[in-house]
Design a protein around this motif. Structure first.
Motif, PDB file in Angstrom:
ATOM      1  N   UNK A  61     -42.872  50.842 -26.608  1.00 57.36           N
ATOM      2  CA  UNK A  61     -42.244  50.757 -27.948  1.00 57.36           C
ATOM      3  C   UNK A  61     -42.327  52.121 -28.638  1.00 57.36           C
ATOM      4  N   UNK A  62     -43.468  52.578 -28.691  1.00 50.92           N
ATOM      5  CA  UNK A  62     -43.539  53.810 -29.432  1.00 50.92           C
ATOM      6  C   UNK A  62     -43.054  55.192 -28.719  1.00 50.92           C
ATOM      7  N   UNK A  63     -43.001  55.159 -27.265  1.00 50.39           N
ATOM      8  CA  UNK A  63     -42.324  56.157 -26.615  1.00 50.39           C
ATOM      9  C   UNK A  63     -40.906  56.050 -26.909  1.00 50.39           C
ATOM     10  N   UNK A  64     -40.165  54.972 -27.000  1.00 49.84           N
ATOM     11  CA  UNK A  64     -38.856  54.778 -27.038  1.00 49.84           C
ATOM     12  C   UNK A  64     -38.058  55.147 -28.607  1.00 49.84           C
ATOM     13  N   UNK A  65     -38.869  54.501 -29.581  1.00 50.65           N
ATOM     14  CA  UNK A  65     -38.630  54.623 -31.166  1.00 50.65           C
ATOM     15  C   UNK A  65     -39.996  55.005 -32.076  1.00 50.65           C
ATOM     16  N   UNK A  66     -40.905  55.527 -31.533  1.00 47.81           N
ATOM     17  CA  UNK A  66     -41.944  55.926 -32.190  1.00 47.81           C
ATOM     18  C   UNK A  66     -41.712  56.572 -33.479  1.00 47.81           C
ATOM     19  N   UNK A  67     -41.095  57.869 -33.327  1.00 45.46           N
ATOM     20  CA  UNK A  67     -40.917  58.835 -34.370  1.00 45.46           C
ATOM     21  C   UNK A  67     -39.931  58.206 -35.173  1.00 45.46           C
ATOM     22  N   UNK A  68     -39.197  57.503 -34.750  1.00 45.79           N
ATOM     23  CA  UNK A  68     -38.329  56.863 -35.675  1.00 45.79           C
ATOM     24  C   UNK A  68     -38.718  55.737 -36.711  1.00 45.79           C
ATOM     25  N   UNK A  72     -39.106  55.959 -40.348  1.00 51.27           N
ATOM     26  CA  UNK A  72     -38.315  55.223 -41.308  1.00 51.27           C
ATOM     27  C   UNK A  72     -39.473  54.594 -42.525  1.00 51.27           C
ATOM     28  N   UNK A  73     -40.827  54.133 -41.852  1.00 47.20           N
ATOM     29  CA  UNK A  73     -41.595  53.593 -42.855  1.00 47.20           C
ATOM     30  C   UNK A  73     -42.480  54.451 -43.693  1.00 47.20           C
ATOM     31  N   UNK A  74     -42.256  55.795 -43.331  1.00 52.12           N
ATOM     32  CA  UNK A  74     -43.056  56.837 -43.789  1.00 52.12           C
ATOM     33  C   UNK A  74     -44.604  56.921 -43.740  1.00 52.12           C
ATOM     34  N   UNK A  75     -44.879  56.383 -42.404  1.00 51.95           N
ATOM     35  CA  UNK A  75     -46.102  56.564 -41.858  1.00 51.95           C
ATOM     36  C   UNK A  75     -46.504  57.972 -41.332  1.00 51.95           C
ATOM     37  N   UNK A  76     -47.686  58.439 -41.296  1.00 44.15           N
ATOM     38  CA  UNK A  76     -48.057  59.439 -40.379  1.00 44.15           C
ATOM     39  C   UNK A  76     -49.141  58.984 -39.542  1.00 44.15           C
ATOM     40  N   UNK A  77     -49.284  60.022 -38.473  1.00 44.73           N
ATOM     41  CA  UNK A  77     -50.350  59.751 -37.654  1.00 44.73           C
ATOM     42  C   UNK A  77     -51.702  59.537 -38.418  1.00 44.73           C
ATOM     43  N   UNK A  78     -52.145  60.291 -39.356  1.00 41.24           N
ATOM     44  CA  UNK A  78     -53.440  59.826 -39.977  1.00 41.24           C
ATOM     45  C   UNK A  78     -53.579  58.528 -40.613  1.00 41.24           C
ATOM     46  N   UNK A 131     -50.431  60.773 -28.425  1.00 37.54           N
ATOM     47  CA  UNK A 131     -50.035  61.430 -27.377  1.00 37.54           C
ATOM     48  C   UNK A 131     -48.698  61.219 -26.887  1.00 37.54           C
ATOM     49  N   UNK A 132     -48.264  59.810 -26.951  1.00 35.34           N
ATOM     50  CA  UNK A 132     -47.113  59.339 -26.214  1.00 35.34           C
ATOM     51  C   UNK A 132     -45.912  60.013 -26.889  1.00 35.34           C
ATOM     52  N   UNK A 133     -45.996  59.946 -28.379  1.00 36.70           N
ATOM     53  CA  UNK A 133     -45.044  60.636 -29.021  1.00 36.70           C
ATOM     54  C   UNK A 133     -44.855  62.223 -28.838  1.00 36.70           C
ATOM     55  N   UNK A 134     -46.015  62.897 -28.476  1.00 35.84           N
ATOM     56  CA  UNK A 134     -45.904  64.043 -28.519  1.00 35.84           C
ATOM     57  C   UNK A 134     -45.165  64.529 -26.957  1.00 35.84           C
TER      58      UNK A 134
END
Length: 209
Positions: A61-68, A72-78, A131-134
């Motif tokens: 799921x995060x590989x396909x749409x993780x960044x989006x 959208x939710x305003x959430x960062x990796x931290x 890592x997947x998003x990267x």
């Protein structure tokens, strides 16, 4: 056309090694046994299968749409790291104190074990998601790179499944007392991982300000 147009071997190797190091298949065995070691073989097999499927679903799921999703939710990796760290810390405290929720939780043990903490955040944790998003960014629209990344994710989860599915060999060696000791060790390790995630989360928030 070259072979990299259909399959990026370099990205496959890089993603596979990185995800194996982050998700640590051998390291999941102590936690898996501490949570399922006293259960029947069929239960352990089911828990291993469900945990891997949950992790595969989350990572995909995060590989396909993780960044989006994060944007959208305003959430960062931290924020993901902090949430995952706190959740793992709760599980670690349960393992260290031996308090698992009593009989009321017994009926839902299979769901609890498969979803939390095995499926997520232990396997599909903040590190693996980041890592997947990267790697998706590195693919940069190339079909061969996407194929390599997809195969890498499946390969890593297959290794995870094998490690958990055949962990029964360890049970036959360590017996009941060994499982109890393993639960304490796993709790300590999980607590350390949780603190590290929270610390990285704080560093990330500070660096982003």
């Amino acid at each position: 056309m070259t072979i990299t147009d259909f399959f990026d071997a370099r990205l496959f190797m890089s993603a596979t090694i990185t995800l194996i190091v982050i998700m640590d298949p051998p390291g999941t065995v102590p936690v898996f046994l501490s949570l399922t070691g006293r259960k029947p073989v069929a239960f352990r097999a089911k828990a291993a299968r469900q945990a891997v499927l949950v992790s595969l679903l989350v990572i995909s799921l995060f590989a396909v749409a993780g960044q989006a999703i994060l944007s959208y939710l305003g959430i960062g990796i931290p924020a993901l790291q902090g949430a995952g760290g706190l959740l793992l810390l709760l599980i670690a405290l349960q393992l260290l104190t031996g308090k698992t929720g009593g009989e009321a939780e017994a009926a839902g043990d299979d769901v609890n074990v498969a979803l939390v903490p095995l499926g997520t955040p232990l396997l599909a944790g903040p590190g693996a998601i980041a890592a997947t998003i990267v790697f998706v960014r590195q693919a940069d629209g190339h079909v061969g790179a996407y194929v390599a990344l997809a195969l890498s994710i499946v390969t890593v989860h297959f290794v995870l499944y094998l490690c958990m599915r055949y962990s029964g060999v360890v049970i036959r060696l360590i017996k009941e007392s060994g499982i109890t000791l393993l639960a304490k060790i796993a709790g300590l390790l999980l607590a350390a991982i949780a603190v590290e995630l929270v610390a990285n989360s704080v560093k990330g928030f500070i660096a982003g300000t």
